[in-house]
Design an enzyme around this catalytic site. Structure first.
Site, PDB file in Angstrom:
ATOM      1  N   HIS A  70      35.575  43.722  40.596  1.00 44.34           N
ATOM      2  CA  HIS A  70      34.232  43.655  41.185  1.00 44.34           C
ATOM      3  C   HIS A  70      34.156  43.948  42.679  1.00 44.34           C
ATOM      4  O   HIS A  70      33.067  43.969  43.241  1.00 44.34           O
ATOM      5  CB  HIS A  70      33.619  42.284  40.901  1.00 44.34           C
ATOM      6  CG  HIS A  70      33.389  42.034  39.442  1.00 44.34           C
ATOM      7  ND1 HIS A  70      34.255  41.279  38.669  1.00 44.34           N
ATOM      8  CD2 HIS A  70      32.435  42.489  38.599  1.00 44.34           C
ATOM      9  CE1 HIS A  70      33.809  41.248  37.423  1.00 44.34           C
ATOM     10  NE2 HIS A  70      32.722  41.982  37.348  1.00 44.34           N
ATOM     11  N   ASP A  96      40.595  41.505  39.436  1.00 45.34           N
ATOM     12  CA  ASP A  96      39.134  41.520  39.452  1.00 45.34           C
ATOM     13  C   ASP A  96      38.613  42.891  39.861  1.00 45.34           C
ATOM     14  O   ASP A  96      38.903  43.376  40.958  1.00 45.34           O
ATOM     15  CB  ASP A  96      38.651  40.462  40.450  1.00 45.34           C
ATOM     16  CG  ASP A  96      37.160  40.226  40.372  1.00 45.34           C
ATOM     17  OD1 ASP A  96      36.465  40.977  39.674  1.00 45.34           O
ATOM     18  OD2 ASP A  96      36.679  39.267  41.019  1.00 45.34           O
ATOM     19  N   CYS A 150      32.417  47.182  35.258  1.00 46.26           N
ATOM     20  CA  CYS A 150      33.585  46.291  35.304  1.00 46.26           C
ATOM     21  C   CYS A 150      34.405  46.307  34.012  1.00 46.26           C
ATOM     22  O   CYS A 150      35.633  46.246  34.049  1.00 46.26           O
ATOM     23  CB  CYS A 150      33.187  44.873  35.686  1.00 46.26           C
ATOM     24  SG  CYS A 150      31.978  44.087  34.603  1.00 46.26           S
TER      25      CYS A 150
END
Length: 391
Positions: A284, A282, A87
């Site tokens: 993820h 994001d 990440c």
């Protein structure tokens, strides 16, 4: 791990997903662009609707990089996915991709689904493909950052990623042919110490930045585009509240590229602010590898963009983070320095970083900067190490 399971796990780390825009009428700043939402009736409400629509289009045009699966193995490893550990690398890719987008297409560029994809836009995405053949792939970033602890399967903090991008940009400059020269940009790390992990307000020395640009351009041009990365440690478990006003203010800079930050073990790319919350992209979500070639304008690039507005309270951020700024030319850099100097002066003794013209030497021959500032260690009253944790 399935994408849904990843999302549930990250919700436990980052906290439950907070989405959308609050009913507040306060202004929104997105990478140097202000969206003012007015409160009122009739025509003013219509204006507010247009402002929000423009903000959403701007947000959804930013490039998203997420976990991918199914790519070729990284180096000599068996890793064909970066799920659970990549990440921070993906967050770094997003920031660097945004700098390239500014360089090639300008800040006003917006993605339009109704029109064929711009070749320059596709060329940028191609640079970040998940293969060694792509200049800024996760494969090549890990290779460039080996000396800073980057390795497939390992989680690293923002300082190591910043240094790795510096190495990769230099390597790309050395190997880039004339056809792709326009993608070259210098990278300069603004750090307060050699290892970047000891706290203290970093000092941006204009003399050092000038040297970086001249070495990078090799006499071809006086001042190339430059990406400034500022790794910071702003507290212990969380960001010291004294720094939050300054963090918010950096998003008003035209040169703003946002923040690499999040919670321990869960990096995000923060691209905008409204009051005390930060909007972020994001990394993820888990997605299958997509091959993008500039010659194929019909390729589906939807996985490189996000329409969901997520935000996080800035006070909950991990104190180890990094700021990014992109300066297109010398005048742009000069403007940045003026803004950064004013921001440090308005920080009530808690500057994120300071600006100085040059180094000077004391009576012992030791290099010093021409100005001194209070460090974050002095502000907190304690010494501290980087609090990023391994995932």
């Amino acid at each position: 791990m399935a994408s849904g399971a990843i999302r549930r796990f990250q919700d436990r780390v980052l906290g439950p997903s907070r989405t959308g825009i609050s009913s507040s009428t306060s202004e929104i700043w997105l990478l140097g662009v202000c969206y003012k939402i007015s409160e009122g009736e009739s025509s003013e409400e219509a204006d507010a609707g247009r402002v929000l629509a423009a903000f959403r289009q701007d947000f959804s045009s930013l490039i998203l990089m997420t976990y991918r699966r199914g790519f070729e193995p990284i180096g000599d490893t068996t890793y064909t996915s970066d799920v659970n550990w990549g990440c921070m690398l993906r967050s770094g890719q997003m920031l660097f991709a945004q700098a390239l987008l500014f360089q090639r297409l300008g800040r006003s560029w917006r993605k339009k689904d109704s029109e064929p994809a711009d070749e320059k836009y596709l060329e940028i995405l191609e640079l970040f493909g998940d293969t060694e053949a792509s200049a800024f792939s996760i494969h090549n970033l890990i290779l460039a950052g080996e000396s800073y602890g980057l390795a497939a399967g390992s989680w690293v903090g923002p300082y190591a990623v910043c240094r790795s991008w510096e190495s990769l940009a230099r390597k790309n400059k050395e190997e880039t042919d004339d056809k792709h020269k326009s993608f070259s940009m210098a990278v300069h790390i603004v750090s307060g110490s050699e290892d970047g992990e000891r706290g203290g307000a970093p000092i941006l020395c204009i003399e050092d930045v000038t040297k970086t640009c001249l070495e990078f351009s090799e006499g071809e041009t006086e001042w190339p585009p430059i990406l400034l990365l500022v790794p910071l440690v702003l507290g212990l478990d969380r960001v010291n509240p004294r720094y939050i006003p300054s963090l918010i203010a950096t998003f008003t800079f035209p040169q703003s590229l946002g923040i690499l930050g999040g919670k321990p073990g869960a990096s995000t790319y923060i691209v905008g602010v409204q009051e005390d919350k930060g909007f972020y992209l994001d990394p993820h979500d888990v997605q299958q590898v997509v091959t993008v070639k500039k010659e194929n304008q019909d390729v589906d690039t939807s996985s490189y963009h996000c329409n969901t507005l997520r935000y996080v309270p800035l006070e909950s951020l991990d104190p180890s983070l990094a700021l990014g700024f992109y300066c297109q030319h010398k005048d742009d850099f000069d403007d940045f320095c003026i803004r950064a100097t004013k921001l440090a002066g308005d920080s009530n003794g808690a500057p994120l970083f300071t600006v100085t013209q040059s180094h000077r030497r004391n009576d012992c021959g030791i290099a010093e900067t021409s100005s001194s500032t209070e460090t974050s260690t002095e502000i907190s009253g304690e010494e501290h190490e980087d609090d990023w944790q391994l995932l």
